[in-house]
Design a protein around this motif. Structure first.
Motif, PDB file in Angstrom:
ATOM      1  N   UNK A  47       0.810  -1.212   0.000  1.00 31.10           N
ATOM      2  CA  UNK A  47       0.000   0.000   0.000  1.00 31.10           C
ATOM      3  C   UNK A  47       0.841   1.258   0.000  1.00 31.10           C
ATOM      4  N   UNK A  48       1.893   1.271   0.803  1.00 34.59           N
ATOM      5  CA  UNK A  48       2.770   2.438   0.863  1.00 34.59           C
ATOM      6  C   UNK A  48       3.484   2.638  -0.469  1.00 34.59           C
ATOM      7  N   UNK A  49       3.964   1.565  -1.059  1.00 34.53           N
ATOM      8  CA  UNK A  49       4.656   1.675  -2.345  1.00 34.53           C
ATOM      9  C   UNK A  49       3.701   2.126  -3.444  1.00 34.53           C
ATOM     10  N   UNK A  50       2.452   1.708  -3.370  1.00 33.42           N
ATOM     11  CA  UNK A  50       1.484   2.084  -4.399  1.00 33.42           C
ATOM     12  C   UNK A  50       1.150   3.566  -4.346  1.00 33.42           C
ATOM     13  N   UNK A  51       1.024   4.139  -3.153  1.00 33.52           N
ATOM     14  CA  UNK A  51       0.615   5.539  -3.069  1.00 33.52           C
ATOM     15  C   UNK A  51       1.766   6.523  -3.024  1.00 33.52           C
ATOM     16  N   UNK A  52       2.984   6.067  -2.801  1.00 30.69           N
ATOM     17  CA  UNK A  52       4.115   6.975  -2.621  1.00 30.69           C
ATOM     18  C   UNK A  52       4.368   7.865  -3.827  1.00 30.69           C
ATOM     19  N   UNK A  53       4.191   7.366  -5.020  1.00 28.54           N
ATOM     20  CA  UNK A  53       4.578   8.108  -6.230  1.00 28.54           C
ATOM     21  C   UNK A  53       3.849   9.437  -6.373  1.00 28.54           C
ATOM     22  N   UNK A  54       2.559   9.498  -6.135  1.00 28.94           N
ATOM     23  CA  UNK A  54       1.842  10.735  -6.381  1.00 28.94           C
ATOM     24  C   UNK A  54       1.108  11.291  -5.185  1.00 28.94           C
ATOM     25  N   UNK A  55       1.453  10.869  -3.991  1.00 25.47           N
ATOM     26  CA  UNK A  55       0.697  11.254  -2.805  1.00 25.47           C
ATOM     27  C   UNK A  55       1.248  12.532  -2.189  1.00 25.47           C
ATOM     28  N   UNK A  56       0.389  13.542  -2.014  1.00 25.17           N
ATOM     29  CA  UNK A  56       0.754  14.761  -1.302  1.00 25.17           C
ATOM     30  C   UNK A  56      -0.473  15.326  -0.596  1.00 25.17           C
ATOM     31  N   UNK A  57      -0.232  16.013   0.480  1.00 20.69           N
ATOM     32  CA  UNK A  57      -1.272  16.800   1.136  1.00 20.69           C
ATOM     33  C   UNK A  57      -1.094  18.223   0.630  1.00 20.69           C
ATOM     34  N   UNK A  58      -2.054  18.717  -0.126  1.00 15.34           N
ATOM     35  CA  UNK A  58      -1.894  19.971  -0.843  1.00 15.34           C
ATOM     36  C   UNK A  58      -2.264  21.209  -0.033  1.00 15.34           C
ATOM     37  N   UNK A  59      -3.276  21.119   0.823  1.00 22.09           N
ATOM     38  CA  UNK A  59      -3.846  22.321   1.411  1.00 22.09           C
ATOM     39  C   UNK A  59      -4.507  21.975   2.732  1.00 22.09           C
ATOM     40  N   UNK A  60      -4.357  22.843   3.721  1.00 30.22           N
ATOM     41  CA  UNK A  60      -5.060  22.717   5.000  1.00 30.22           C
ATOM     42  C   UNK A  60      -5.550  24.101   5.423  1.00 30.22           C
ATOM     43  N   UNK A  61      -6.853  24.253   5.657  1.00 32.04           N
ATOM     44  CA  UNK A  61      -7.423  25.503   6.139  1.00 32.04           C
ATOM     45  C   UNK A  61      -7.700  25.344   7.627  1.00 32.04           C
ATOM     46  N   UNK A  62      -7.158  26.258   8.432  1.00 32.45           N
ATOM     47  CA  UNK A  62      -7.285  26.134   9.878  1.00 32.45           C
ATOM     48  C   UNK A  62      -8.692  26.444  10.373  1.00 32.45           C
ATOM     49  N   UNK A  63      -9.346  27.407   9.770  1.00 31.57           N
ATOM     50  CA  UNK A  63     -10.671  27.815  10.247  1.00 31.57           C
ATOM     51  C   UNK A  63     -11.745  26.781   9.918  1.00 31.57           C
ATOM     52  N   UNK A  64     -11.833  26.375   8.655  1.00 27.60           N
ATOM     53  CA  UNK A  64     -12.883  25.431   8.269  1.00 27.60           C
ATOM     54  C   UNK A  64     -12.433  23.987   8.401  1.00 27.60           C
ATOM     55  N   UNK A  65     -11.148  23.755   8.692  1.00 30.61           N
ATOM     56  CA  UNK A  65     -10.579  22.422   8.883  1.00 30.61           C
ATOM     57  C   UNK A  65     -10.760  21.543   7.652  1.00 30.61           C
ATOM     58  N   UNK A  66     -10.582  22.144   6.487  1.00 30.28           N
ATOM     59  CA  UNK A  66     -10.686  21.432   5.219  1.00 30.28           C
ATOM     60  C   UNK A  66      -9.286  21.237   4.666  1.00 30.28           C
ATOM     61  N   UNK A  67      -9.039  20.060   4.110  1.00 35.21           N
ATOM     62  CA  UNK A  67      -7.737  19.760   3.517  1.00 35.21           C
ATOM     63  C   UNK A  67      -7.941  19.070   2.169  1.00 35.21           C
ATOM     64  N   UNK A  68      -6.929  19.185   1.307  1.00 32.55           N
ATOM     65  CA  UNK A  68      -6.940  18.494   0.018  1.00 32.55           C
ATOM     66  C   UNK A  68      -5.751  17.546  -0.009  1.00 32.55           C
TER      67      UNK A  68
END
Length: 150
Positions: A47-68
């Motif tokens: 699972x880790x090897x499968x997602x490593x290539x393109x996995x990133x956390x792009x955005x986190x909003x502190x007020x609305x607690x939304x992330x991409x």
């Protein structure tokens, strides 16, 4: 050359002991690390090897607690299956909800804009002065970090 399709997951990160109007200070790197460790627990090295290539956390909003979170199409199923099981990020107890899964970041941006407008309308009910409303509007509807991504 092969085109790699991506999936963008819009998630909401709620603190268990926090009020809905309080902000939650999270970094995209800590979100990335907690998702990777949960994928390791559930799906192992494959699972880790499968997602490593393109996995990133792009955005986190502190007020609305939304992330991409972005992942490649196919292995994104490993990520989506582990998101509801994440219970701690940066030693904070959290509950992670998947709000939307999209193929482009533009569609996720449109969804977030509508979602944050709804949240702003909910939070404005308790505010009386225009100054407080304007301050909340700039905090919640500030989409500059997303605009820098696209």
């Amino acid at each position: 050359m092969v085109r790699h399709k991506n999936r963008y997951m819009v998630i909401e990160i709620n603190g268990e002991s926090r009020k809905p109007t309080e902000s939650l200070h999270l970094k995209p790197g800590s979100l990335h690390h907690s998702v990777m460790s949960m994928v390791q627990k559930l799906h192992g090295d494959f699972g880790v090897a499968a997602i490593t290539a393109g996995f990133t956390a792009k955005y986190c909003n502190e007020k609305t607690r939304v992330a991409i979170v972005r992942c490649r199409h196919g292995p994104h199923r490993f990520v989506t299956s582990t998101l509801p099981l994440i219970r701690t990020i940066e030693n904070k107890k959290v509950v992670v909800n998947t709000l939307y899964i999209g193929a482009t970041i533009k569609q996720c941006f449109k969804f977030i804009r509508r979602y944050q407008q709804r949240k702003f309308d909910e939070y404005c009910i308790g505010l009386k002065s225009e100054e407080q409303k304007e301050e909340l509007r700039t905090a919640i509807l500030n989409l500059d970090p997303i605009l820098k991504i696209t």
